[in-house]
Design a protein around this motif. Structure first.
Motif, mmCIF file in Angstrom:
data_model
loop_
_atom_site.group_PDB
_atom_site.id
_atom_site.type_symbol
_atom_site.label_atom_id
_atom_site.label_comp_id
_atom_site.label_asym_id
_atom_site.label_seq_id
_atom_site.Cartn_x
_atom_site.Cartn_y
_atom_site.Cartn_z
ATOM 1 N N PHE A 1 -5.723 8.786 4.697
ATOM 2 C CA PHE A 1 -6.651 7.989 3.885
ATOM 3 C C PHE A 1 -5.868 7.335 2.759
ATOM 4 C CE2 PHE A 1 -6.695 12.338 2.285
ATOM 5 C CZ PHE A 1 -6.491 12.176 0.924
ATOM 6 N N GLY A 2 -6.425 6.252 2.250
ATOM 7 C CA GLY A 2 -5.787 5.546 1.142
ATOM 8 C C GLY A 2 -6.859 5.124 0.161
ATOM 9 N N ARG B 1 0.184 -6.512 -4.778
ATOM 10 C CA ARG B 1 -0.296 -7.630 -3.958
ATOM 11 C C ARG B 1 -0.488 -8.837 -4.855
ATOM 12 N NH1 ARG B 1 -4.863 -4.667 -0.098
ATOM 13 N NH2 ARG B 1 -3.526 -2.859 0.301
ATOM 14 N N GLU C 1 -2.186 7.953 -1.187
ATOM 15 C CA GLU C 1 -2.255 8.106 0.255
ATOM 16 C C GLU C 1 -2.462 9.582 0.550
ATOM 17 O OE1 GLU C 1 -1.832 5.276 1.737
ATOM 18 O OE2 GLU C 1 -1.818 5.776 3.863
ATOM 19 N N HIS D 1 0.864 -1.184 0.000
ATOM 20 C CA HIS D 1 0.000 0.000 0.000
ATOM 21 C C HIS D 1 0.901 1.234 0.000
ATOM 22 C CE1 HIS D 1 -0.283 -0.491 4.741
ATOM 23 N NE2 HIS D 1 0.947 -0.640 4.279
ATOM 24 N N GLN E 1 -2.371 3.404 -5.784
ATOM 25 C CA GLN E 1 -3.106 4.024 -4.677
ATOM 26 C C GLN E 1 -2.656 5.465 -4.540
ATOM 27 O OE1 GLN E 1 -2.390 1.881 -0.998
ATOM 28 N NE2 GLN E 1 -4.189 0.582 -1.341
ATOM 29 N N GLY F 1 -10.270 3.927 2.290
ATOM 30 C CA GLY F 1 -10.151 3.677 3.720
ATOM 31 C C GLY F 1 -9.497 4.884 4.367
ATOM 32 N N SER F 2 -9.875 5.147 5.634
ATOM 33 C CA SER F 2 -9.360 6.366 6.253
ATOM 34 C C SER F 2 -9.442 6.256 7.766
ATOM 35 C CB SER F 2 -10.182 7.570 5.784
ATOM 36 O OG SER F 2 -11.505 7.466 6.300
ATOM 37 N N SER G 1 0.744 3.460 2.306
ATOM 38 C CA SER G 1 0.858 3.940 3.692
ATOM 39 C C SER G 1 2.301 4.075 4.194
ATOM 40 C CB SER G 1 0.026 3.049 4.622
ATOM 41 O OG SER G 1 -1.338 3.111 4.247
ATOM 42 N N PHE H 1 -8.370 -0.457 10.591
ATOM 43 C CA PHE H 1 -7.016 -0.508 10.056
ATOM 44 C C PHE H 1 -6.096 -0.380 11.262
ATOM 45 C CE2 PHE H 1 -9.567 1.501 6.686
ATOM 46 C CZ PHE H 1 -9.333 0.624 5.647
ATOM 47 N N PHE I 1 -3.385 1.069 11.608
ATOM 48 C CA PHE I 1 -2.654 2.341 11.684
ATOM 49 C C PHE I 1 -3.558 3.552 11.844
ATOM 50 C CE2 PHE I 1 -3.651 2.158 7.184
ATOM 51 C CZ PHE I 1 -3.416 0.827 6.853
HETATM 52 N N1 PHE Z 1 -3.531 1.371 3.422
HETATM 53 C C1 PHE Z 1 -4.918 1.004 3.451
HETATM 54 C C2 PHE Z 1 -5.189 -0.052 2.387
HETATM 55 O O1 PHE Z 1 -4.361 -0.282 1.546
HETATM 56 C C3 PHE Z 1 -5.816 2.193 3.204
HETATM 57 C C4 PHE Z 1 -5.739 3.219 4.278
HETATM 58 C C5 PHE Z 1 -4.800 4.234 4.214
HETATM 59 C C6 PHE Z 1 -6.617 3.179 5.366
HETATM 60 C C7 PHE Z 1 -4.754 5.211 5.208
HETATM 61 C C8 PHE Z 1 -6.570 4.116 6.342
HETATM 62 C C9 PHE Z 1 -5.649 5.133 6.263
HETATM 63 O O2 PHE Z 1 -6.233 -0.683 2.376
#
Ligand code: PHE
Length: 361
Positions: free
Chosen positions: A314-315, A200, A215, A174, A213, A290-291, A176, A254, A256
């Motif tokens: 968020f991602g 992945r 971020e 990801h 993605q 996602g966030s 992140s 998540f 994180f």
């Molecule tokens: N990294 C997460 C994913 O790949 C997405 C995400 C990023 C969620 C930042 C929350 C905060 O699914």
């Protein structure tokens, strides 16, 4: 043997030859081994000296006349051919120049440009990180410790372990880890987006082993969920270029972020039943990202004091964002490199997205 050689039928044939091939045929018939003029020359041997004295110069004069006539005719035919070619190949320099072949911008690159434009307007910089990551940045610092079940959420491509290496290397699963790289390299306040490739071990019509993605990360004092919600709404409205878009935040998990939320965007259906993003009263929801609030443990892992600094992250899948906005239905086509697809969905190279001109111009 007193006929007038200067009016020989051979000379008439040469004059009438209308192509180089026809002229060559006449030359062979006259001067070739079995040619008429050659045959005349051969008769000289059998003549008496008196006869030869008269006929010799005549026959040789004929041969010279034929040879010269062929050369002249050949030059004339060649000149005519050249003239014809020059006339037909004439360049009209007043015509417009033919268009130079032009590439197009891939929809993924286009969406990245649109995101950069939208977030630049909100004061965000674009950050990057390596695609070959170590497991500390990709997992551990993001509060996904070794043997944590959350690592199984990502089907990770690992590199073979290097002897004595401190960390396992992998293809980032990801974007992140760019949160970690940014927080450990620049002091807050931080406002960045990080678009890029992620990997992945996953492959079907909606998953490709490599995908994209973006971020988002904000670290500052006094940041709360309200900032996150406003930012996502502002981003989504600017990206889909309409104001009547409803977002729905669902509690999620998540490692994180805490709390975490998955964000859905409302869609309505047009007359043909097709889903259109937006509409004040949605017919349904589609998950787009996602966030959450950055987990205090993540902030601490980056050497910052979570009591002083908070933030949200968020991602979001870029390929999916592109599909939703521009109407492609098979993710795999994004990476086939099929020129017909690119010409159909690609964007003009010099059409740079701007907020005022329309990000999706
Ligand atoms: N990294 C997460 C994913 O790949 C997405 C995400 C990023 C969620 C930042 C929350 C905060 O699914």
């Amino acid at each position: 043997m007193t006929e007038d050689r200067s009016s020989s039928p051979v000379l008439d044939e040469i004059a009438r030859a209308d192509s180089l091939a026809a002229l060559e045929a006449v030359r062979v018939r006259a001067l070739g081994k079995q040619g008429e003029v050659t045959a005349l020359l051969k008769t000289l041997g059998a003549m008496s000296p008196d006869e030869r004295q008269v006929e010799g110069p005549r026959i040789r004069a004929l041969r010279e006349a034929v040879t010269a006539a062929i050369a002249d005719r050949k030059a004339a035919l060649e000149q005519a051919a050249l003239d014809a070619r020059l006339a037909s190949e004439r360049l009209d320099l007043t015509l417009p120049a033919p268009a130079a072949p032009q590439g197009s911008v891939h929809p993924v690159a286009q969406v990245m440009d649109e995101l950069a434009e939208i977030f630049a307007d909100l004061g965000y910089a674009v950050a990057t990180g390596p695609e070959i990551e170590d497991d500390w940045h990709n997992f551990t610092a993001l509060n996904i410790p070794e043997s944590h079940p959350a690592r199984a959420m990502h089907d990770t491509f690992y590199f073979p372990d290097a002897p004595g290496a401190e960390h396992r290397m992998l293809l980032r699963t990801h974007t992140s880890p760019v949160q970690i790289r940014t927080m450990t390299s620049s002091p807050p306040p931080i406002r960045i987006i990080a678009p890029g490739r992620t990997y992945r071990s996953d492959s079907d019509a909606t998953h490709t082993p490599m995908f994209h993605q973006v971020e988002g990360l904000v670290i500052d004092r006094g940041i709360h969920m309200g900032h996150l919600k406003w930012t996502l709404e502002t981003f989504v409205k600017a990206y889909f270029e309409r104001d009547d878009i409803v977002l729905r935040m669902r509690p999620s998990y998540f490692p994180f972020t805490e709390p975490s939320a998955e964000v859905d965007v409302g869609f309505t259906r047009d007359k043909t039943g097709r889903r259109i993003i937006g509409g004040a009263e949605p017919d349904g929801w589609m998950e787009i990202l996602g966030s959450g609030m950055v987990h205090p443990k993540v902030i601490a892992a980056c050497g910052l004091d979570p009591a002083e600094w908070q933030g949200f992250a968020f991602g979001c899948g870029i390929d999916r964002l592109a599909m939703l906005k521009y109407g492609m239905d098979d993710l795999r086509a994004f990476f086939d490199g099929d020129l017909r697809w690119l010409r159909h969905y690609g964007f003009a190279a010099l059409d740079v997205p701007t907020l005022s001109g329309g990000v999706g111009a």
